[in-house]
Scaffold this active site. Structure first.
Site, PDB file in Angstrom:
ATOM      1  N   HIS A 149      -3.881  10.684   4.416  1.00  0.00           N
ATOM      2  CA  HIS A 149      -2.610  11.040   3.777  1.00  0.00           C
ATOM      3  C   HIS A 149      -2.031   9.852   3.014  1.00  0.00           C
ATOM      4  CE1 HIS A 149       0.096   9.240   6.923  1.00  0.00           C
ATOM      5  NE2 HIS A 149      -0.844   9.608   7.768  1.00  0.00           N
ATOM      6  N   ASP A 169       1.361   9.560   2.116  1.00  0.00           N
ATOM      7  CA  ASP A 169       2.764   9.212   2.374  1.00  0.00           C
ATOM      8  C   ASP A 169       2.891   8.263   3.555  1.00  0.00           C
ATOM      9  OD1 ASP A 169       1.945  11.325   4.169  1.00  0.00           O
ATOM     10  OD2 ASP A 169       4.045  11.672   4.673  1.00  0.00           O
ATOM     11  N   ASP A 226      -0.948   3.131   8.118  1.00  0.00           N
ATOM     12  CA  ASP A 226      -0.888   4.565   8.387  1.00  0.00           C
ATOM     13  C   ASP A 226      -0.365   5.234   7.123  1.00  0.00           C
ATOM     14  OD1 ASP A 226      -0.450   7.120   9.264  1.00  0.00           O
ATOM     15  OD2 ASP A 226       1.174   6.620  10.639  1.00  0.00           O
ATOM     16  N   GLU A 256       2.185  14.187   5.119  1.00  0.00           N
ATOM     17  CA  GLU A 256       1.693  14.383   6.487  1.00  0.00           C
ATOM     18  C   GLU A 256       2.754  13.997   7.501  1.00  0.00           C
ATOM     19  OE1 GLU A 256      -0.531  13.099  10.258  1.00  0.00           O
ATOM     20  OE2 GLU A 256       0.897  12.013   9.019  1.00  0.00           O
ATOM     21  N   GLU A 257       3.486  12.919   7.206  1.00  0.00           N
ATOM     22  CA  GLU A 257       4.450  12.375   8.174  1.00  0.00           C
ATOM     23  C   GLU A 257       5.625  13.314   8.424  1.00  0.00           C
ATOM     24  OE1 GLU A 257       3.814   9.978   9.966  1.00  0.00           O
ATOM     25  OE2 GLU A 257       2.518   8.580   8.903  1.00  0.00           O
ATOM     26  N   ASP A 271      -7.565   8.477  10.302  1.00  0.00           N
ATOM     27  CA  ASP A 271      -6.158   8.161  10.559  1.00  0.00           C
ATOM     28  C   ASP A 271      -5.929   7.771  12.019  1.00  0.00           C
ATOM     29  OD1 ASP A 271      -3.474   7.826  10.019  1.00  0.00           O
ATOM     30  OD2 ASP A 271      -2.983   9.957  10.037  1.00  0.00           O
ATOM     31  N   HIS A 307       4.538   3.219  11.901  1.00  0.00           N
ATOM     32  CA  HIS A 307       5.934   3.580  11.643  1.00  0.00           C
ATOM     33  C   HIS A 307       6.894   2.444  12.013  1.00  0.00           C
ATOM     34  CE1 HIS A 307       4.818   8.128  12.233  1.00  0.00           C
ATOM     35  NE2 HIS A 307       3.953   7.463  11.512  1.00  0.00           N
TER      36      HIS A 307
HETATM   37 ZN   LIG Z   1      -1.019   8.898   9.800  1.00  0.00          ZN
END
Ligand SMILES: [Zn+2]
Length: 417
Positions: free
Chosen positions: A85, A87, A148, A182-183, A205, A388
Site C-alpha cells: 500500500h 498510504d 509501512d 489501506e491504513e 507488509d 505508525h
Molecule cells: Zn501496512
C-alpha cells in the site's frame, strides 16, 4: 541456482525516494483515494515501472497502480501478484519526512536528531539485537518514516527491476498491485481483480525478517444504543434514567484483566470500546470485537450482551438494542485451501538464508479482504518496525532479504508448475 543470482543493493535508494513523498490517508475524506497526494507517489511508481519496460504499468483514476512482468517460461505457471500500500497512517505526520541512516549499527539506543525526546530504545525493540552491523533507516524524530508500507513498495519495485534485467530467470506472469488507503481500511474498495488477473497474491507488509503471516483476526463491530428516560432535572426524583450513566456503567463492567487490547497478546482476542456518545435520553457505545475464531467472536459478543442485560436490570424503564456487523474474517479459512501459497513462501524465505517463521496478525490486512474476494493473499515481511510512530525503523539488509524472497518466490512457482 541460488548462488548464481547476483542481487543488487538498490532497494534502499528506491525506499529513500518514496518516503519523502507525503501519502498520508484521511479517514474523514469520502473520496478514493482519500487524499489526492497519494497519486503523486502512484504516478512516480507507474512511471518507474514503465521505464523498466513494463508496458502496461499505469495509475488508475482511483489511485491504484497495476503492472505486469511478462512470463519468461513456456510452462503454465499460476499468475502471482505482489501487493503493497502507498498510504501512511493518519495517526502520525508524514509531511516533510527526513530520513537518517545509521550505518553499521553498533547496538544500543538510537537517538533521533530532530527531537531529543524521541529515542528508539533497544529494550523496547529487542529485534534491534539482530541488526548489529546493519544499516538502519529512521526519521529525524519529527514524523513517521513510512516504512509501512514504502519498504514493501521499494522491495517489489526492486525485485521487478531485477527480474526484468535478468530474463534468463524462468518465471510465470507476475502482477504488481499498489493500493491507496489501506491504513483507513479502504485499501481494496476499488480494486479491479478481473483486470489484475492473478491467481494468488502476497502483500509485502509484515514486520520481522523471515516471517510469513497466513492468519489475521476475524473482526466484528458492535453498537449498543440505550434509550433512557428524560425528565426535568428539578422534578426527576424516582423518574429519570440517565442514558450516559447507563452507558458508563456498561463500560465500567467490562473485564479488567482480560479481553482488552492492553491485557492480551498472541492468539487472544478482545472486546474494545472505540466510541461513546450521548445525552440524557440516548447514548451509543461502539465496540470492535476481535478473535482468531468465529466461536471466540460469538463468545465475546455474548459476554457484552450479558453485561448490558445485567446493567439494564437497574433501569427498568429504559430500553436498549445491540447491533453486530461483520467487518472481516480470518484469511486462514481461504489460504488453507491452497497450502502451496505458504509452502512456497517458506521455501523462498529459506533460500535467502533466513529462518522462516509462520505467524499471525493481530489485525487485518488488505490481504484478508482480498482473500475473501477470491484472491488468496498471505503477508510476507517487509522489515518495517514500530509502525505508525516517529520511532519507525527498517534496515537495508532486511529490505534486501525481502527483495530476494520475491525473486525466489517467482522462481519456485515456475519450478513447481
Ligand atoms: Zn501496512
Amino acid at each position: 541456482m541460488t548462488s548464481a543470482l547476483a542481487f543488487t543493493h538498490t532497494v534502499t535508494e528506491r525506499f529513500l525516494r518514496y518516503v519523502v513523498i507525503d501519502t498520508q490517508s484521511d479517514p474523514s475524506s469520502p473520496t478514493c483515494p482519500s487524499t489526492a497526494k497519494q497519486k503523486d507517489l502512484g504516478r512516480l511508481l507507474a512511471a518507474e515501472l514503465k521505464a523498466m519496460g513494463l508496458a502496461d504499468a499505469h495509475l488508475d483514476e482511483h489511485g491504484y497502480v497495476y503492472a505486469t512482468i511478462p512470463a519468461t517460461s513456456d510452462k503454465k505457471v499460476p499468475v502471482i501478484c505482489f501487493c503493497s500500500h502507498m498510504d501512511t497512517s493518519p495517526d502520525c505526520s508524514g509531511t516533510n519526512v527526513k530520513p537518517q541512516i545509521v550505518r553499521n549499527y553498533r547496538g544500543g539506543d538510537i537517538a533521533l536528531p530532530g527531537d531529543p525526546a524521541q529515542v528508539i530504545r533497544a529494550t523496547d525493540y529487542p529485534e534491534l539485537n539482530n541488526q548489529v552491523g546493519n544499516d538502519i533507516i529512521t526519521t529525524d524524530g519529527t514524523t513517521l518514516l513510512g516504512a509501512d508500507n514504502k519498504a514493501g513498495l521499494a522491495e517489489i519495485m526492486d525485485a521487478a527491476h531485477f527480474l526484468v534485467r535478468n530474463p534468463q530467470i524462468r518465471h510465470g506472469t507476475i502482477k504488481i498491485l499498489f493500493t491507496p488507503d489501506e491504513e483507513i481500511g479502504r485499501g481494496v474498495d476499488k480494486v479491479d481483480l478481473k483486470k489484475l488477473g492473478a491467481d494468488f497474491a502476497y502483500t509485502m507488509d509484515g514486520e520481522t525478517a523471515g516471517t510469513i503471516e497466513d492468519e489475521t483476526f476475524s473482526a466484528d463491530g458492535a453498537t449498543i444504543t440505550i434509550e433512557g428516560v428524560s425528565t426535568h432535572p428539578g422534578f426527576a426524583k424516582g423518574k429519570m434514567e440517565h442514558a450516559i450513566k447507563i452507558a458508563s456503567a456498561i463500560v465500567e463492567r467490562l473485564p479488567k484483566d482480560t479481553c482488552s487490547p492492553e491485557t492480551t497478546e498472541g492468539k487472544q482476542g478482545f472486546l474494545h470500546p472505540i466510541g461513546m456518545s450521548g445525552a440524557l435520553e440516548q447514548a451509543t457505545l461502539s465496540f470492535i470485537v476481535r478473535d482468531f475464531t468465529e466461536a471466540g467472536l460469538k463468545e465475546k459478543e455474548a459476554l457484552l450482551e450479558s453485561i448490558v442485560k445485567d446493567v439494564m436490570k437497574g433501569f427498568p424503564r429504559s430500553t436498549w438494542r445491540m447491533e453486530v456487523k461483520e467487518q472481516y474474517r480470518n484469511m486462514k479459512q481461504v489460504i488453507d485451501r491452497h497450502p502451496e501459497i505458504v509452502d512456497y513462501a517458506v521455501e523462498a524465505i529459506r533460500r535467502t538464508g533466513l529462518k522462516p517463521v509462520r505467524s499471525s496478525i493481530r489485525g487485518g490486512t488488505d490481504g484478508s479482504r482480498l482473500s475473501f474476494m477470491g484472491l488468496p493473499c498471505p503477508n510476507i515481511f517487509a522489515g518495517e518496525h514500530a509502525f505508525h510512530s516517529r520511532l519507525e525503523w527498517v534496515s537495508r539488509q532486511d529490505m534486501e532479504k525481502a527483495v530476494q524472497t520475491i525473486v525466489h518466490l517467482a522462481i519456485i512457482w515456475e519450478e513447481r508448475a
